[in-house]
Motif scaffolding. Structure first.
Motif, PDB file in Angstrom:
ATOM      1  N   LEU A 132       0.818  -1.205   0.000  1.00 15.39           N
ATOM      2  CA  LEU A 132       0.000   0.000   0.000  1.00 15.39           C
ATOM      3  C   LEU A 132       0.859   1.264   0.000  1.00 15.39           C
ATOM      4  O   LEU A 132       0.576   2.221  -0.724  1.00 15.39           O
ATOM      5  CB  LEU A 132      -0.933  -0.025   1.212  1.00 15.39           C
ATOM      6  CG  LEU A 132      -2.088   0.962   1.197  1.00 15.39           C
ATOM      7  CD1 LEU A 132      -2.896   0.808  -0.074  1.00 15.39           C
ATOM      8  CD2 LEU A 132      -2.971   0.761   2.407  1.00 15.39           C
ATOM      9  N   LEU A 133       1.915   1.264   0.773  1.00 20.94           N
ATOM     10  CA  LEU A 133       2.720   2.483   0.914  1.00 20.94           C
ATOM     11  C   LEU A 133       3.278   2.976  -0.417  1.00 20.94           C
ATOM     12  O   LEU A 133       3.031   4.119  -0.798  1.00 20.94           O
ATOM     13  CB  LEU A 133       3.831   2.261   1.956  1.00 20.94           C
ATOM     14  CG  LEU A 133       4.735   3.448   2.218  1.00 20.94           C
ATOM     15  CD1 LEU A 133       3.947   4.646   2.696  1.00 20.94           C
ATOM     16  CD2 LEU A 133       5.799   3.093   3.253  1.00 20.94           C
ATOM     17  N   PRO A 134       4.011   2.144  -1.182  1.00 17.61           N
ATOM     18  CA  PRO A 134       4.491   2.655  -2.478  1.00 17.61           C
ATOM     19  C   PRO A 134       3.359   2.975  -3.450  1.00 17.61           C
ATOM     20  O   PRO A 134       3.459   3.925  -4.222  1.00 17.61           O
ATOM     21  CB  PRO A 134       5.367   1.522  -3.023  1.00 17.61           C
ATOM     22  CG  PRO A 134       5.096   0.348  -2.184  1.00 17.61           C
ATOM     23  CD  PRO A 134       4.539   0.810  -0.897  1.00 17.61           C
ATOM     24  N   LEU A 135       2.286   2.215  -3.377  1.00 17.85           N
ATOM     25  CA  LEU A 135       1.173   2.472  -4.290  1.00 17.85           C
ATOM     26  C   LEU A 135       0.583   3.860  -4.069  1.00 17.85           C
ATOM     27  O   LEU A 135       0.204   4.559  -4.998  1.00 17.85           O
ATOM     28  CB  LEU A 135       0.083   1.414  -4.103  1.00 17.85           C
ATOM     29  CG  LEU A 135      -1.034   1.519  -5.123  1.00 17.85           C
ATOM     30  CD1 LEU A 135      -0.627   0.870  -6.425  1.00 17.85           C
ATOM     31  CD2 LEU A 135      -2.310   0.914  -4.618  1.00 17.85           C
ATOM     32  N   LEU A 136       0.507   4.274  -2.813  1.00 21.02           N
ATOM     33  CA  LEU A 136      -0.027   5.604  -2.518  1.00 21.02           C
ATOM     34  C   LEU A 136       1.006   6.682  -2.773  1.00 21.02           C
ATOM     35  O   LEU A 136       0.701   7.758  -3.261  1.00 21.02           O
ATOM     36  CB  LEU A 136      -0.464   5.676  -1.047  1.00 21.02           C
ATOM     37  CG  LEU A 136      -1.548   4.724  -0.589  1.00 21.02           C
ATOM     38  CD1 LEU A 136      -1.786   4.882   0.899  1.00 21.02           C
ATOM     39  CD2 LEU A 136      -2.830   4.975  -1.350  1.00 21.02           C
ATOM     40  N   PHE A 153       4.186   6.738  -4.527  1.00 18.99           N
ATOM     41  CA  PHE A 153       4.905   6.995  -5.773  1.00 18.99           C
ATOM     42  C   PHE A 153       4.149   7.926  -6.731  1.00 18.99           C
ATOM     43  O   PHE A 153       4.743   8.883  -7.233  1.00 18.99           O
ATOM     44  CB  PHE A 153       5.284   5.680  -6.464  1.00 18.99           C
ATOM     45  CG  PHE A 153       6.521   5.039  -5.877  1.00 18.99           C
ATOM     46  CD1 PHE A 153       7.411   5.781  -5.117  1.00 18.99           C
ATOM     47  CD2 PHE A 153       6.805   3.706  -6.093  1.00 18.99           C
ATOM     48  CE1 PHE A 153       8.548   5.205  -4.571  1.00 18.99           C
ATOM     49  CE2 PHE A 153       7.939   3.116  -5.553  1.00 18.99           C
ATOM     50  CZ  PHE A 153       8.810   3.868  -4.792  1.00 18.99           C
ATOM     51  N   PRO A 154       2.854   7.679  -6.991  1.00 18.54           N
ATOM     52  CA  PRO A 154       2.184   8.598  -7.911  1.00 18.54           C
ATOM     53  C   PRO A 154       2.206  10.045  -7.426  1.00 18.54           C
ATOM     54  O   PRO A 154       2.447  10.959  -8.203  1.00 18.54           O
ATOM     55  CB  PRO A 154       0.746   8.070  -7.955  1.00 18.54           C
ATOM     56  CG  PRO A 154       0.823   6.663  -7.526  1.00 18.54           C
ATOM     57  CD  PRO A 154       1.955   6.584  -6.563  1.00 18.54           C
ATOM     58  N   LEU A 155       1.986  10.237  -6.119  1.00 20.67           N
ATOM     59  CA  LEU A 155       1.913  11.599  -5.612  1.00 20.67           C
ATOM     60  C   LEU A 155       3.281  12.267  -5.578  1.00 20.67           C
ATOM     61  O   LEU A 155       3.384  13.489  -5.542  1.00 20.67           O
ATOM     62  CB  LEU A 155       1.288  11.601  -4.215  1.00 20.67           C
ATOM     63  CG  LEU A 155      -0.179  11.178  -4.189  1.00 20.67           C
ATOM     64  CD1 LEU A 155      -0.676  11.004  -2.775  1.00 20.67           C
ATOM     65  CD2 LEU A 155      -1.042  12.212  -4.905  1.00 20.67           C
ATOM     66  N   LEU A 156       4.329  11.459  -5.586  1.00 19.08           N
ATOM     67  CA  LEU A 156       5.679  12.022  -5.512  1.00 19.08           C
ATOM     68  C   LEU A 156       6.290  12.269  -6.885  1.00 19.08           C
ATOM     69  O   LEU A 156       7.453  12.652  -6.967  1.00 19.08           O
ATOM     70  CB  LEU A 156       6.588  11.098  -4.704  1.00 19.08           C
ATOM     71  CG  LEU A 156       6.482  11.247  -3.191  1.00 19.08           C
ATOM     72  CD1 LEU A 156       7.311  10.195  -2.503  1.00 19.08           C
ATOM     73  CD2 LEU A 156       6.927  12.624  -2.744  1.00 19.08           C
ATOM     74  N   VAL A 157       5.523  12.048  -7.933  1.00 26.33           N
ATOM     75  CA  VAL A 157       6.061  12.268  -9.285  1.00 26.33           C
ATOM     76  C   VAL A 157       6.746  13.631  -9.435  1.00 26.33           C
ATOM     77  O   VAL A 157       7.857  13.696  -9.964  1.00 26.33           O
ATOM     78  CB  VAL A 157       4.945  12.068 -10.341  1.00 26.33           C
ATOM     79  CG1 VAL A 157       5.339  12.664 -11.677  1.00 26.33           C
ATOM     80  CG2 VAL A 157       4.656  10.594 -10.508  1.00 26.33           C
ATOM     81  N   PRO A 158       6.134  14.728  -8.960  1.00 28.37           N
ATOM     82  CA  PRO A 158       6.829  16.013  -9.134  1.00 28.37           C
ATOM     83  C   PRO A 158       8.209  16.039  -8.481  1.00 28.37           C
ATOM     84  O   PRO A 158       9.152  16.562  -9.058  1.00 28.37           O
ATOM     85  CB  PRO A 158       5.894  17.010  -8.447  1.00 28.37           C
ATOM     86  CG  PRO A 158       4.576  16.366  -8.448  1.00 28.37           C
ATOM     87  CD  PRO A 158       4.827  14.900  -8.333  1.00 28.37           C
ATOM     88  N   VAL A 159       8.320  15.451  -7.281  1.00 27.17           N
ATOM     89  CA  VAL A 159       9.603  15.472  -6.581  1.00 27.17           C
ATOM     90  C   VAL A 159      10.635  14.642  -7.343  1.00 27.17           C
ATOM     91  O   VAL A 159      11.770  15.074  -7.569  1.00 27.17           O
ATOM     92  CB  VAL A 159       9.448  14.940  -5.136  1.00 27.17           C
ATOM     93  CG1 VAL A 159      10.800  14.848  -4.448  1.00 27.17           C
ATOM     94  CG2 VAL A 159       8.516  15.836  -4.343  1.00 27.17           C
ATOM     95  N   LEU A 160      10.208  13.460  -7.775  1.00 29.15           N
ATOM     96  CA  LEU A 160      11.134  12.584  -8.500  1.00 29.15           C
ATOM     97  C   LEU A 160      11.593  13.246  -9.802  1.00 29.15           C
ATOM     98  O   LEU A 160      12.788  13.290 -10.107  1.00 29.15           O
ATOM     99  CB  LEU A 160      10.456  11.243  -8.800  1.00 29.15           C
ATOM    100  CG  LEU A 160      11.344  10.192  -9.457  1.00 29.15           C
ATOM    101  CD1 LEU A 160      12.443   9.756  -8.512  1.00 29.15           C
ATOM    102  CD2 LEU A 160      10.538   8.980  -9.901  1.00 29.15           C
TER     103      LEU A 160
END
Lengths: 257, 238, 219
Positions: free
Chosen positions: C160-164, C166-173
């Motif tokens: 669950l943790l990466p699923l939630l 990773f998408p939201l962190l796209v701008p940071v990455l």
């Protein structure tokens, strides 16, 4: 209570009829009335479905956001029902916009997918919806699920424009927005009219589905409430007795359902 | 007559289809020590968790210090001391460090309260031992020290006598006596009838999630108590 | 703030004493960096943007391990209840957990960067890379702390943790990788813009996570 339910029922019927009529007209217009696009050919006609789907995918997220903020603020079940309903429909529309976009992109761009700002943002929107359902199903108690999901939805709502902007900075290939251009619409009037009818038709259809979904969710909540009432029915006032007032009824109760 | 510290009215708790507590109406009054008895699964721990604002009742309300306990849980939590099933203790930290940490969380003067609490549970000589090196009984003492650190008016103790030796039980009895002496209150669970009746002013028993007994602990015999605690099936099994 | 620091200090002290996790995280980061070389041929001069990506993927994966533990360990041990039973508010607990996570991630990165520089002959120990590592990690740790609290109560928290997150962190990455690649190419243009953007993301994400945290751990 009874009158509001009748009111909702009327609205549901009304939006259902209007949207069916409008979407039938839109289908006719898309295939017969609107001219074939000079550059893109018949493939362009999927545009009359694709654009409304994209709009609804994001409109549903706005509703999800409102429901989530409302729920965290008021802790009112109605807001959570709104959020749940919007999320399910939003997920459906996001899936459809991705599929229709790929079908359109294949003949026009020569590829199913482009890593372009709007596409990428919509794909991430799809993952956020997916995460939303995962949180809801794994959080355990319904109250906790509603709370966690609302927090996720609100953060997603603020993050989506940021994601869009950052991907835009990164790369952009998508054609400029065609309809809302600074110099006025570029589309021929007949195409614009077809799009407009389809757009309004689908939006009313969304309103219809929301009303339906809200009623289903309401019924589900009522059922859960009835179950709770049954499970936690008042105990006969027989304190300080060594008999087991609940045991006998528990057995008949269990066999009833 | 003083207003009771804690008061439940019509409290139910269910997990899914399992109803753990049924229509609990009880109170924890000033100067009372309440022993909560019940067989395994009778709902004792759940009731204590609800009183401690760690769980929310499915139905009904808990009033704590004249306010709705769930709504004002942040202020309620400052006025209760809780010992739960798991010791709220970090095994890597020493006894003194654990208490220091909690003292800081309560914004207390750690240098003042920590030695007092350690002394009260007889752990002064183990102050520098890592909590992971303590035996079950000593860990329980540390846990008690943590619960009384901020001198709360109400203590909520779930099986506080677990693992305690004779000396440990004396420590516990003294804490309970002190608590009553300064017009506080204690509610605790235990499986030991003798010990529970000895420490309590009032005995409450839960049976299948409902209150089956609520009366003064004086003049209550263990045999009599047993009838309110175990179900016929359990008695036959023994 | 003093109490947030006390929470962070306690976490760091526990990690320092048990030495369970930081070492494992570090080893994991290094092995990821090395493995990614076989996938992308990172030591060739023209693969600088791949190298930047590999570096950040290693950081994010290691961070996921650290985050998975931050709240879950306290929940499993029951000490989260102990913490909730004290009068600290959710925001303070968030700040403490966030700081502890941030520091442990920065420690892992501080060790990884010079190793990376040596292995691939890239300026990974450049002041700009260090600055980018810090601003990139702040956003990651901020949002990550919130979502580790959401995921910690579920049975499937590892998924669950990466699923939630990773998408939201796209701008940071995106920002971190782009800017790091620019440094690796030995250029300067555009770094400051990405850096400023990352700082803006940090402010937004940490604020959101701070506000959201109280709702997540209220019982």
């Amino acid at each position: 209570m009874q009158s509001t339910r009748q009111g909702t029922g009327r609205w549901t019927a009304l939006t259902g009829i209007i949207s069916v009529v409008m979407l039938l007209i839109a289908t006719y217009m898309a295939f017969v009335y609107a001219p074939t696009d000079a550059a893109q050919g018949n493939a362009q006609r999927i545009f009359y479905v694709h654009v409304p789907m994209a709009w609804l995918a994001y409109l549903a997220y706005v509703v999800l956001f409102i429901g989530s903020v409302g729920y965290l603020w008021k802790r009112n079940q109605t807001f959570d029902r709104l959020a749940r309903s919007a999320a399910e429909l939003g997920f459906l529309f996001t899936t459809l916009v991705l599929i229709t976009g790929a079908i359109w992109g294949r003949p026009i761009w020569g590829t199913w997918w482009q890593w372009e700002a709007r596409l990428t943002t919509t794909l991430i929107l799809w993952f956020i919806y997916l995460g939303y359902f995962m949180v809801r199903s794994y959080a355990g108690e319904p109250e906790r699920a509603a709370r966690f999901a609302a927090v996720l939805a609100i953060i997603g709502a603020i993050d989506i424009p940021i994601i869009h902007m950052s991907v835009r900075w990164w790369r952009t290939l998508h054609p400029e927005p065609i309809v809302i251009n600074t110099g006025g619409p570029n589309l021929p009037d007949s195409m614009l009219l077809t799009l407009l009818v389809s757009f309004i038709g689908f939006t009313i259809f969304y309103a219809h589905l929301m009303l339906q979904k809200m009623q289903v969710e309401m019924a589900r909540d009522r059922l859960a409430e009835r179950e709770a009432d049954f499970l936690m029915r008042p105990v006969g006032r027989s304190k300080n007795e060594t008999t087991y007032p609940t045991t006998g009824r528990e057995v008949t109760g269990a066999s009833e359902d | 007559m003083n207003e009771p510290y804690l008061q439940t009215s019509g409290v139910y708790k269910r997990y899914g289809r399992q109803v753990v507590l049924r229509d609990i109406n009880m109170n924890v009054g000033v100067g009372e020590s309440i022993a909560l008895f019940g067989a395994n699964g009778a709902g004792k721990s759940t009731l204590l968790r609800i009183l401690a604002t760690l769980a929310r009742p499915s139905r009904g309300t808990v009033d704590a210090f004249g306010e709705d306990a769930w709504k004002h849980r942040e202020s309620v939590r400052q006025r209760i001391g809780v010992v739960g099933h798991q010791p709220y203790v970090y095994p890597e930290l020493t006894c003194a460090e654990n208490l220091h940490f909690y003292a800081r969380m309560f914004e207390l003067d750690a240098d003042e309260v920590v030695p007092v609490a350690l002394d009260a549970v007889g752990l002064s000589n183990r102050r520098a031992s890592a909590a992971s090196t303590l035996s079950r009984g000593l860990l329980q003492r540390l846990n008690l020290a943590r619960a009384i650190l901020h001198q709360p008016p109400v203590l909520i103790l779930d099986e506080p006598d677990t693992g305690l030796d004779r000396a440990g039980r004396q420590v516990l009895s003294r804490i309970v006596a002190d608590q009553i002496g300064r017009d506080g209150a204690v509610i605790f669970t235990t499986h030991s009838f003798e010990f529970g009746l000895e420490m309590a002013t009032r005995a409450v028993s839960l049976q299948e999630g409902g209150v089956s007994l609520d009366r003064s602990a004086a003049l209550l015999s263990t045999d009599e108590l047993d009838r309110y605690v175990s179900t016929p099936v359990q008695r036959i099994a023994e | 703030m003093g109490r947030a620091l006390a929470i962070a200090w306690k976490d760091i002290l526990i990690e320092f004493r048990s030495r369970q996790f930081l070492g494992a995280m570090l080893a994991f980061t290094l092995v990821t960096v090395v493995t990614l070389n076989f996938a992308f041929d990172l030591d060739r001069g023209d693969r600088t943007s791949d190298a930047a990506g590999a570096l950040w993927i290693a950081f994010f994966f290691a961070g996921m391990l650290g985050l998975g533990r931050a709240i879950a360990l306290e929940r499993d041990r029951g000490t989260l209840e102990g913490l909730l039973l004290t009068p600290v508010d959710g925001g303070t607990i968030f700040m403490g957990k966030f700081l502890a996570t941030l520091l442990s991630l920065l420690f892992v990165e501080a060790v990884t960067l010079p190793v990376f520089a040596v292995l691939y002959g890239l300026p990974a120990w450049h002041p700009w890379v260090i600055a980018l590592a810090i601003v990139g990690t702040v956003g990651f740790a901020g949002l990550g702390t919130l979502f580790s609290a959401i995921a910690s109560s579920g049975r499937t928290r590892e998924v669950l943790l990466p699923l939630l997150l990773f998408p939201l962190l796209v701008p940071v990455l995106l920002g971190a990788v782009q800017a790091t690649a620019i440094v690796f190419q030995g250029e300067r243009d555009g770094i400051l813009a990405w850096f400023n953007l990352l700082v803006a993301f940090d402010v937004i994400f940490v604020t959101l996570a701070y506000l959201g945290f109280s709702f997540v751990i209220e019982e």
